[in-house]
Design a protein around this motif. Structure first.
Motif, PDB file in Angstrom:
ATOM      1  N   SER A   1      33.922  62.944  22.270  1.00 34.85           N
ATOM      2  CA  SER A   1      33.280  62.927  20.947  1.00 34.85           C
ATOM      3  C   SER A   1      32.364  64.137  20.782  1.00 34.85           C
ATOM      4  O   SER A   1      31.943  64.757  21.755  1.00 34.85           O
ATOM      5  CB  SER A   1      32.479  61.635  20.771  1.00 34.85           C
ATOM      6  OG  SER A   1      31.326  61.667  21.605  1.00 34.85           O
ATOM      7  N   LYS A   2      32.033  64.420  19.522  1.00 32.65           N
ATOM      8  CA  LYS A   2      31.158  65.558  19.225  1.00 32.65           C
ATOM      9  C   LYS A   2      29.805  65.382  19.926  1.00 32.65           C
ATOM     10  O   LYS A   2      29.232  66.344  20.445  1.00 32.65           O
ATOM     11  CB  LYS A   2      30.965  65.682  17.712  1.00 32.65           C
ATOM     12  CG  LYS A   2      30.080  66.869  17.307  1.00 32.65           C
ATOM     13  CD  LYS A   2      29.849  66.912  15.815  1.00 32.65           C
ATOM     14  CE  LYS A   2      28.951  68.083  15.423  1.00 32.65           C
ATOM     15  NZ  LYS A   2      27.621  68.031  16.055  1.00 32.65           N
ATOM     16  N   GLU A   3      29.298  64.143  19.971  1.00 29.74           N
ATOM     17  CA  GLU A   3      28.007  63.870  20.609  1.00 29.74           C
ATOM     18  C   GLU A   3      28.060  64.176  22.106  1.00 29.74           C
ATOM     19  O   GLU A   3      27.120  64.749  22.668  1.00 29.74           O
ATOM     20  CB  GLU A   3      27.591  62.403  20.397  1.00 29.74           C
ATOM     21  CG  GLU A   3      27.258  62.023  18.968  1.00 29.74           C
ATOM     22  CD  GLU A   3      28.506  61.816  18.101  1.00 29.74           C
ATOM     23  OE1 GLU A   3      28.359  61.778  16.867  1.00 29.74           O
ATOM     24  OE2 GLU A   3      29.610  61.710  18.665  1.00 29.74           O
ATOM     25  N   VAL A   4      29.158  63.802  22.743  1.00 32.44           N
ATOM     26  CA  VAL A   4      29.326  64.081  24.181  1.00 32.44           C
ATOM     27  C   VAL A   4      29.397  65.585  24.416  1.00 32.44           C
ATOM     28  O   VAL A   4      28.755  66.119  25.330  1.00 32.44           O
ATOM     29  CB  VAL A   4      30.590  63.387  24.746  1.00 32.44           C
ATOM     30  CG1 VAL A   4      30.881  63.861  26.169  1.00 32.44           C
ATOM     31  CG2 VAL A   4      30.420  61.872  24.726  1.00 32.44           C
ATOM     32  N   MET A   5      30.172  66.295  23.573  1.00 35.11           N
ATOM     33  CA  MET A   5      30.287  67.748  23.719  1.00 35.11           C
ATOM     34  C   MET A   5      28.941  68.442  23.511  1.00 35.11           C
ATOM     35  O   MET A   5      28.618  69.408  24.197  1.00 35.11           O
ATOM     36  CB  MET A   5      31.324  68.303  22.737  1.00 35.11           C
ATOM     37  CG  MET A   5      32.765  67.929  23.070  1.00 35.11           C
ATOM     38  SD  MET A   5      33.307  68.519  24.694  1.00 35.11           S
ATOM     39  CE  MET A   5      33.310  70.289  24.442  1.00 35.11           C
ATOM     40  N   ASP A   6      28.132  67.914  22.582  1.00 38.53           N
ATOM     41  CA  ASP A   6      26.792  68.476  22.353  1.00 38.53           C
ATOM     42  C   ASP A   6      25.935  68.345  23.610  1.00 38.53           C
ATOM     43  O   ASP A   6      25.229  69.282  23.996  1.00 38.53           O
ATOM     44  CB  ASP A   6      26.100  67.760  21.186  1.00 38.53           C
ATOM     45  CG  ASP A   6      26.654  68.186  19.831  1.00 38.53           C
ATOM     46  OD1 ASP A   6      27.359  69.222  19.793  1.00 38.53           O
ATOM     47  OD2 ASP A   6      26.397  67.492  18.836  1.00 38.53           O
ATOM     48  N   VAL A   7      25.998  67.158  24.243  1.00 41.70           N
ATOM     49  CA  VAL A   7      25.245  66.937  25.488  1.00 41.70           C
ATOM     50  C   VAL A   7      25.730  67.890  26.572  1.00 41.70           C
ATOM     51  O   VAL A   7      24.931  68.521  27.269  1.00 41.70           O
ATOM     52  CB  VAL A   7      25.392  65.465  25.968  1.00 41.70           C
ATOM     53  CG1 VAL A   7      24.837  65.301  27.373  1.00 41.70           C
ATOM     54  CG2 VAL A   7      24.679  64.522  25.020  1.00 41.70           C
ATOM     55  N   PHE A   8      27.045  68.029  26.690  1.00 43.32           N
ATOM     56  CA  PHE A   8      27.621  68.910  27.717  1.00 43.32           C
ATOM     57  C   PHE A   8      27.159  70.357  27.544  1.00 43.32           C
ATOM     58  O   PHE A   8      26.900  71.051  28.518  1.00 43.32           O
ATOM     59  CB  PHE A   8      29.152  68.842  27.679  1.00 43.32           C
ATOM     60  CG  PHE A   8      29.734  67.681  28.451  1.00 43.32           C
ATOM     61  CD1 PHE A   8      28.990  66.537  28.685  1.00 43.32           C
ATOM     62  CD2 PHE A   8      31.023  67.722  28.940  1.00 43.32           C
ATOM     63  CE1 PHE A   8      29.512  65.468  29.386  1.00 43.32           C
ATOM     64  CE2 PHE A   8      31.565  66.661  29.648  1.00 43.32           C
ATOM     65  CZ  PHE A   8      30.803  65.527  29.871  1.00 43.32           C
ATOM     66  N   HIS A   9      27.079  70.802  26.297  1.00 45.72           N
ATOM     67  CA  HIS A   9      26.697  72.199  26.048  1.00 45.72           C
ATOM     68  C   HIS A   9      25.201  72.435  26.242  1.00 45.72           C
ATOM     69  O   HIS A   9      24.794  73.542  26.598  1.00 45.72           O
ATOM     70  CB  HIS A   9      27.117  72.616  24.634  1.00 45.72           C
ATOM     71  CG  HIS A   9      28.576  72.970  24.528  1.00 45.72           C
ATOM     72  ND1 HIS A   9      29.104  74.136  25.061  1.00 45.72           N
ATOM     73  CD2 HIS A   9      29.616  72.290  23.975  1.00 45.72           C
ATOM     74  CE1 HIS A   9      30.406  74.162  24.822  1.00 45.72           C
ATOM     75  NE2 HIS A   9      30.742  73.067  24.169  1.00 45.72           N
ATOM     76  N   LYS A  10      24.381  71.409  26.020  1.00 48.84           N
ATOM     77  CA  LYS A  10      22.927  71.553  26.175  1.00 48.84           C
ATOM     78  C   LYS A  10      22.466  71.344  27.618  1.00 48.84           C
ATOM     79  O   LYS A  10      21.435  71.869  28.027  1.00 48.84           O
ATOM     80  CB  LYS A  10      22.201  70.553  25.268  1.00 48.84           C
ATOM     81  CG  LYS A  10      22.308  70.885  23.791  1.00 48.84           C
ATOM     82  CD  LYS A  10      21.707  69.757  22.955  1.00 48.84           C
ATOM     83  CE  LYS A  10      21.909  70.016  21.472  1.00 48.84           C
ATOM     84  NZ  LYS A  10      21.473  68.845  20.657  1.00 48.84           N
ATOM     85  N   TYR A  11      23.219  70.568  28.385  1.00 49.71           N
ATOM     86  CA  TYR A  11      22.845  70.205  29.755  1.00 49.71           C
ATOM     87  C   TYR A  11      22.940  71.430  30.678  1.00 49.71           C
ATOM     88  O   TYR A  11      23.794  72.302  30.472  1.00 49.71           O
ATOM     89  CB  TYR A  11      23.794  69.101  30.227  1.00 49.71           C
ATOM     90  CG  TYR A  11      23.462  68.477  31.556  1.00 49.71           C
ATOM     91  CD1 TYR A  11      22.245  67.846  31.783  1.00 49.71           C
ATOM     92  CD2 TYR A  11      24.398  68.493  32.592  1.00 49.71           C
ATOM     93  CE1 TYR A  11      21.968  67.255  32.999  1.00 49.71           C
ATOM     94  CE2 TYR A  11      24.127  67.896  33.807  1.00 49.71           C
ATOM     95  CZ  TYR A  11      22.908  67.285  34.009  1.00 49.71           C
ATOM     96  OH  TYR A  11      22.626  66.703  35.219  1.00 49.71           O
ATOM     97  N   ASP A  12      22.064  71.515  31.695  1.00 49.19           N
ATOM     98  CA  ASP A  12      22.062  72.734  32.525  1.00 49.19           C
ATOM     99  C   ASP A  12      22.936  72.646  33.786  1.00 49.19           C
ATOM    100  O   ASP A  12      23.034  73.592  34.549  1.00 49.19           O
ATOM    101  CB  ASP A  12      20.622  73.129  32.908  1.00 49.19           C
ATOM    102  CG  ASP A  12      19.978  72.121  33.854  1.00 49.19           C
ATOM    103  OD1 ASP A  12      20.553  71.028  34.076  1.00 49.19           O
ATOM    104  OD2 ASP A  12      18.880  72.419  34.360  1.00 49.19           O
TER     105      ASP A  12
END
Length: 456
Positions: free
Chosen positions: A350-361
């Motif tokens: 989902s878009k929300e999961v992808m957002d987390v993946f891109h922000k996470y270090d």
């Protein structure tokens, strides 16, 4: 049926877990602290050895990361995973750096537990296979182990260019990078594209070797050479003859073993412990480290002459957070792989999961990404994976990353809270029960805050 050691001080949880695993055909020995676990491991040496260690992170007489580190330094290589209720993925990264196979968070998901246990047992089985030198593995397994996904970012293209450049030569290579960046995959790619590709590729994790056993593991020994040497053993140098020897975390080798290693590289001969006859070996050496060996050499922790002998060519493997353009490629690869392994049908995140993946270090890099996606796919019943299937510790870590700085009131309060906890802990000589009473909080809350603020 597997013989398992569960180290868990919560008696209700340990009973539930042992009953659940018993119903799935496993034999479980339960210990409530590190002292009992040591006694159980000692007894199992003479009886039926444990195949997997399941370790709760917080134990009454210490933590399982320190316990596992001690076991690895003593030469115990039993597959192990950590169970923790604290939302801090860095604890897990540390555990995996010192030899844990994986980690799971509480409350434990039954499907996830069985998946991690199954993979740990497979790991233990493959380690036993590796212990027999020159054993042929089937082509499918070999193909999977050499799987290597190339990214398209500028930094990735440079990495692969270096790999292609050095592979056809016989130069020694140092691969440097953080834990989980895929250093062994780089080493396997170099071997696969080299003139030695038809020869063996032998990998050794130097971090899991005790000082006493390191020389025996590398160079072999003769029967009776030392206590416990019940038969002749071929060392991994000899097992890798005609191929490539990969030494992961080479900085962990003791000084005396470094001397023998330098001689083996310079003279292309080894002498097994307890032997008088020299053995000629033709081996290409690739070493990996997450430390700066040049600094270690300057500090006297690593032989400078060995460093220069190894450093004919150096490759830096970038951290995942520096490979933003490649993240989508790796995600798709790991989703496809997890679908195949777990019999799932996740088509997208989902878009929300992808957002987390891109922000996470991604402190655990590709290894962590692989593990997170495998759990995500396992827990997703639909074709689109949603936030509910993400590990809670990722969300917590992301919230910590995004905390405001400067004059923010909450940040100031948390800084004050951390200082107060550290001061009280020092006053009571790190007796956590006394500290919790003085701070007027329960022990569980204190443990959570110690983890949250990274208090040593």
């Amino acid at each position: 049926m597997a013989h398992l050691l569960l180290v868990e001080d919560d008696t209700t949880f340990s009973k539930l877990l042992s009953n659940f695993l018993g119903k799935h055909g496993h034999s479980v020995k339960v210990c409530s602290n590190i002292k009992e676990a040591r006694e159980a491991l000692k007894s199992s040496d003479n009886e039926e050895p444990f195949e997997v260690l399941m370790l709760d992170y917080r134990l009454p007489d210490g933590n399982s990361v320190d316990f596992l580190k001690a076991l690895r330094s003593e030469g115990n290589r039993t597959a192990a995973f950590i169970m923790t209720s604290f939302h801090d993925v860095r604890t897990a990264v540390t555990a995996m750096q010192i030899g844990a196979f994986d980690y799971i968070t509480k409350p434990v998901n039954p499907e996830e537990l069985l998946m991690v246990l199954r993979e740990a047992l497979n790991k233990a089985e493959s380690t036993d296979t590796k212990a027999t030198p020159k054993t042929k593995v089937n082509a499918k397994a070999d193909k999977q182990s050499l799987e290597f996904i190339e990214g398209k970012s500028k930094i990735s293209k440079q990495l692969y260019e270096y790999v292609r450049l050095v592979s056809p030569t016989d130069m020694s290579v140092i691969i440097q990078g953080e834990s989980g960046t895929g250093k062994e995959h780089v080493a396997k790619s170099i071997h696969k594209m080299s003139k030695r590709s038809n020869g063996p590729f032998v990998a050794i994790d130097c971090g899991s070797l005790s000082k006493e056993l390191a020389a025996s593991e590398l160079f072999g020994h003769k029967k009776g050479a030392f206590t416990g040497a019940l038969q002749d053993k071929i060392g991994q140098f000899e097992a890798a003859d005609g191929g490539t020897l990969f030494l992961d975390e080479i900085g962990n080798l003791g000084y005396d073993v470094q001397i023998k290693l330098l001689r083996a590289l310079q003279e292309r001969i080894i002498v097994p412990i307890g032997a008088t006859q020299q053995i000629k070996v033709d081996v290409r050496l690739i070493a990996a480290t997450n430390e700066d060996l040049m600094t270690s050499a300057a500090n006297g922790d690593f032989r400078e002459d060995l460093y220069h002998r190894l450093n004919e060519f150096k490759i830096e493997v970038p951290a995942l957070r520096k490979r933003g353009e490649d993240l989508g490629i790796f995600i798709q690869h790991f989703v496809d792989k997890a679908n195949e392994e777990l019999g799932r049908n996740v088509r997208e995140l989902s878009k929300e999961v992808m957002d987390v993946f891109h922000k996470y270090d991604w402190p655990g890099n590709l290894r962590e990404l692989n593990n997170v996606i495998k759990r995500l796919v396992l827990l997703s019943k639909e074709e689109v994976a949603t936030l509910s299937a993400l590990p809670a510790e990722m969300i917590t870590a992301l919230e910590d990353q995004q905390k405001p700085t400067g004059s923010d009131l909450k940040a100031l309060q948390e800084t004050h809270e951390k200082e107060m906890i550290e001061k009280v802990l020092q006053e009571v000589r790190y007796n956590k029960s006394k500290a919790a009473k003085l701070l007027n909080i329960d022990r569980k809350t204190l443990y959570y805050k110690i983890e949250k603020y990274h208090i040593e």
